[in-house]
Design a protein around this motif. Structure first.
Motif, mmCIF file in Angstrom:
data_model
loop_
_atom_site.group_PDB
_atom_site.id
_atom_site.type_symbol
_atom_site.label_atom_id
_atom_site.label_comp_id
_atom_site.label_asym_id
_atom_site.label_seq_id
_atom_site.Cartn_x
_atom_site.Cartn_y
_atom_site.Cartn_z
ATOM 1 N N TYR A 173 -11.471 -4.271 6.793
ATOM 2 C CA TYR A 173 -11.404 -3.472 5.570
ATOM 3 C C TYR A 173 -10.085 -3.700 4.843
ATOM 4 C CZ TYR A 173 -15.438 -1.283 7.685
ATOM 5 O OH TYR A 173 -16.668 -1.073 8.267
ATOM 6 N N VAL A 174 -10.184 -4.108 3.593
ATOM 7 C CA VAL A 174 -9.010 -4.382 2.759
ATOM 8 C C VAL A 174 -8.665 -3.140 1.954
ATOM 9 C CG1 VAL A 174 -8.044 -5.838 0.948
ATOM 10 C CG2 VAL A 174 -9.654 -6.811 2.622
ATOM 11 N N ASN A 175 -7.460 -2.639 2.151
ATOM 12 C CA ASN A 175 -7.004 -1.458 1.412
ATOM 13 C C ASN A 175 -6.363 -1.811 0.079
ATOM 14 O OD1 ASN A 175 -7.803 0.380 3.383
ATOM 15 N ND2 ASN A 175 -5.853 0.223 4.486
ATOM 16 N N SER A 176 -5.727 -2.982 0.022
ATOM 17 C CA SER A 176 -5.005 -3.363 -1.193
ATOM 18 C C SER A 176 -4.904 -4.873 -1.265
ATOM 19 C CB SER A 176 -3.603 -2.734 -1.206
ATOM 20 O OG SER A 176 -2.908 -3.077 -2.396
ATOM 21 N N GLY A 177 -5.071 -5.420 -2.456
ATOM 22 C CA GLY A 177 -4.935 -6.856 -2.673
ATOM 23 C C GLY A 177 -3.998 -7.121 -3.834
ATOM 24 N N PHE A 178 -4.486 -7.812 -4.862
ATOM 25 C CA PHE A 178 -3.655 -8.101 -6.028
ATOM 26 C C PHE A 178 -3.207 -6.818 -6.712
ATOM 27 C CE2 PHE A 178 -3.568 -8.411 -10.687
ATOM 28 C CZ PHE A 178 -2.435 -9.200 -10.831
ATOM 29 N N ARG A 179 -1.939 -6.831 -7.183
ATOM 30 C CA ARG A 179 -1.412 -5.741 -8.001
ATOM 31 C C ARG A 179 -0.650 -6.310 -9.188
ATOM 32 N NH1 ARG A 179 1.916 -2.899 -3.136
ATOM 33 N NH2 ARG A 179 0.165 -2.354 -1.740
ATOM 34 N N SER A 180 -0.836 -5.704 -10.338
ATOM 35 C CA SER A 180 0.047 -5.978 -11.469
ATOM 36 C C SER A 180 1.359 -5.250 -11.200
ATOM 37 C CB SER A 180 -0.577 -5.463 -12.759
ATOM 38 O OG SER A 180 -0.683 -4.039 -12.719
ATOM 39 N N TYR A 181 2.372 -5.520 -12.007
ATOM 40 C CA TYR A 181 3.642 -4.816 -11.824
ATOM 41 C C TYR A 181 3.455 -3.307 -11.966
ATOM 42 C CZ TYR A 181 6.580 -8.987 -11.612
ATOM 43 O OH TYR A 181 7.185 -10.157 -11.217
ATOM 44 N N VAL A 187 2.234 2.514 -6.730
ATOM 45 C CA VAL A 187 2.029 2.773 -5.304
ATOM 46 C C VAL A 187 3.314 2.625 -4.493
ATOM 47 C CG1 VAL A 187 -0.386 2.078 -5.411
ATOM 48 C CG2 VAL A 187 1.357 0.379 -4.814
ATOM 49 N N GLY A 188 4.435 2.401 -5.185
ATOM 50 C CA GLY A 188 5.717 2.302 -4.498
ATOM 51 C C GLY A 188 5.937 0.990 -3.784
ATOM 52 N N GLY A 189 5.303 -0.088 -4.266
ATOM 53 C CA GLY A 189 5.481 -1.398 -3.650
ATOM 54 C C GLY A 189 6.849 -1.985 -3.939
ATOM 55 N N SER A 190 7.282 -2.899 -3.082
ATOM 56 C CA SER A 190 8.587 -3.536 -3.286
ATOM 57 C C SER A 190 8.548 -4.407 -4.539
ATOM 58 C CB SER A 190 8.965 -4.393 -2.074
ATOM 59 O OG SER A 190 8.065 -5.464 -1.908
ATOM 60 N N SER A 191 9.703 -4.614 -5.136
ATOM 61 C CA SER A 191 9.776 -5.333 -6.416
ATOM 62 C C SER A 191 9.365 -6.796 -6.288
ATOM 63 C CB SER A 191 11.195 -5.247 -6.977
ATOM 64 O OG SER A 191 12.123 -5.833 -6.080
ATOM 65 N N ASN A 192 9.445 -7.339 -5.074
ATOM 66 C CA ASN A 192 9.050 -8.738 -4.862
ATOM 67 C C ASN A 192 7.801 -8.848 -3.983
ATOM 68 O OD1 ASN A 192 10.227 -7.866 -2.496
ATOM 69 N ND2 ASN A 192 11.348 -9.772 -2.106
ATOM 70 N N SER A 193 6.968 -7.836 -4.021
ATOM 71 C CA SER A 193 5.774 -7.789 -3.189
ATOM 72 C C SER A 193 4.875 -9.005 -3.405
ATOM 73 C CB SER A 193 4.977 -6.514 -3.504
ATOM 74 O OG SER A 193 3.722 -6.542 -2.860
ATOM 75 N N ARG A 194 4.321 -9.519 -2.322
ATOM 76 C CA ARG A 194 3.375 -10.624 -2.430
ATOM 77 C C ARG A 194 2.075 -10.199 -3.107
ATOM 78 N NH1 ARG A 194 5.687 -15.200 -2.647
ATOM 79 N NH2 ARG A 194 3.530 -15.975 -2.711
ATOM 80 N N HIS A 195 1.823 -8.915 -3.169
ATOM 81 C CA HIS A 195 0.641 -8.436 -3.886
ATOM 82 C C HIS A 195 0.682 -8.863 -5.358
ATOM 83 C CE1 HIS A 195 -1.071 -5.939 -0.698
ATOM 84 N NE2 HIS A 195 0.157 -5.557 -0.409
ATOM 85 N N ALA A 240 0.048 -12.088 4.122
ATOM 86 C CA ALA A 240 0.308 -12.796 2.869
ATOM 87 C C ALA A 240 0.681 -14.244 3.159
ATOM 88 C CB ALA A 240 1.415 -12.084 2.076
ATOM 89 N N ALA A 241 0.966 -14.984 2.091
ATOM 90 C CA ALA A 241 1.231 -16.415 2.240
ATOM 91 C C ALA A 241 2.413 -16.874 1.410
ATOM 92 C CB ALA A 241 -0.017 -17.206 1.869
#
Length: 254
Positions: A173-181, A187-195, A240-241
């Motif tokens: 189950y995938v909770n999160s994939g691609f994100r725009s800035y 969602v509080g992701g890091s500024s250099n997130s691989r998302h 991630a890759a």
């Protein structure tokens, strides 16, 4: 149309199945993998020749995308359109995983299995673009172009398909994939997130357990594995890759 997320699809294309069966029958008549063009069997992509070490071209790259989840422990398969030793080895592992003749040559049997695994939009049977992008349907607003983000997500899905198969073909189950800035900030992701690049997926434990997922992912082409023991990752596994390896899930011994 997929009716489940990362699980077993309930509806399959009768046309695709019939074509794949026809391809298998033709392979049985031939007996050996040869140089004859494989029959058309899929609405996404059809290979027109047998590929082996030394081959090159866009058809090799299409094959590499689909076997990118079989590079061996700690490795990442280059998607360069060149059928070198690493691609041969990945094809061989794919063949072994599905009980095919494991010779590292991509011919009718290998293509038949790939056709059976992919849907008409080229995504693997158990994952979808919608599952890898709950941010916006345009794939825009991230760190790369929309087309690159979507292409990265496709490769990620094929790696997840390999991981899923290795874990007994039970749902992932995938909770999160691609994100725009903007989505990433919300969602509080890091500024250099691989998302932001489209090549990341956050996975729930499901029936596997986080450590089982994290440990097995080391064999399926993920340079980044973050899980239990890494700050803010006790409730999911992040795969991630990026260009260089960074694995951290101390609770799991990674």
């Amino acid at each position: 149309m997929k009716l489940t997320l990362g699980g077993t699809p309930m509806v399959r294309s009768l046309t695709r199945i019939a074509a794949a069966l026809a391809l298998l029958l033709s392979t049985a008549v031939i007996g050996l993998v040869g140089t004859a063009a494989p029959a058309s069997a899929d609405g996404c992509y059809t290979w027109s020749r047998t590929l082996a070490q030394g081959s090159s071209g866009s058809d090799v790259r299409q094959l590499q995308i689909r076997v990118s989840g079989y590079p061996a422990y700690g490795a990442v398969l280059a998607l360069d359109g060149s059928y070198g030793p690493a691609t041969k080895a990945a094809v061989k592992r794919f063949q072994q995983a599905y009980g095919l003749t494991a010779d590292g040559i991509a011919g009718p049997q290998t293509y038949s299995k790939l056709y059976a695994l992919q849907d008409n939009d080229c995504t693997p049977a158990n994952f979808s673009y919608g599952e890898l992008n709950r941010c916006n349907s345009s794939w825009s607003g991230g760190a790369v172009s929309a087309s690159t983000a979507k292409a990265n997500a496709l490769v990620t899905m094929w790696k997840l398909q390999a991981l899923r198969h290795a874990l007994g073909d039970r749902a992932i189950y995938v909770n999160s994939g691609f994100r725009s800035y903007s989505c990433n900030s919300a969602v509080g992701g890091s500024s250099n997130s691989r998302h932001l690049y489209g090549d990341a997926a956050d996975l729930a434990a499901g029936s596997h357990g986080f450590c089982t997922i994290a440990k097995r992912a080391r064999y399926h082409g993920f340079n980044m594995i973050l899980g239990p023991g890494y700050p803010n990752h006790n409730d999911h596994v992040h795969l991630a890759a990026p260009s260089s390896r960074y694995w951290s899930a101390s609770t799991c011994g990674i």
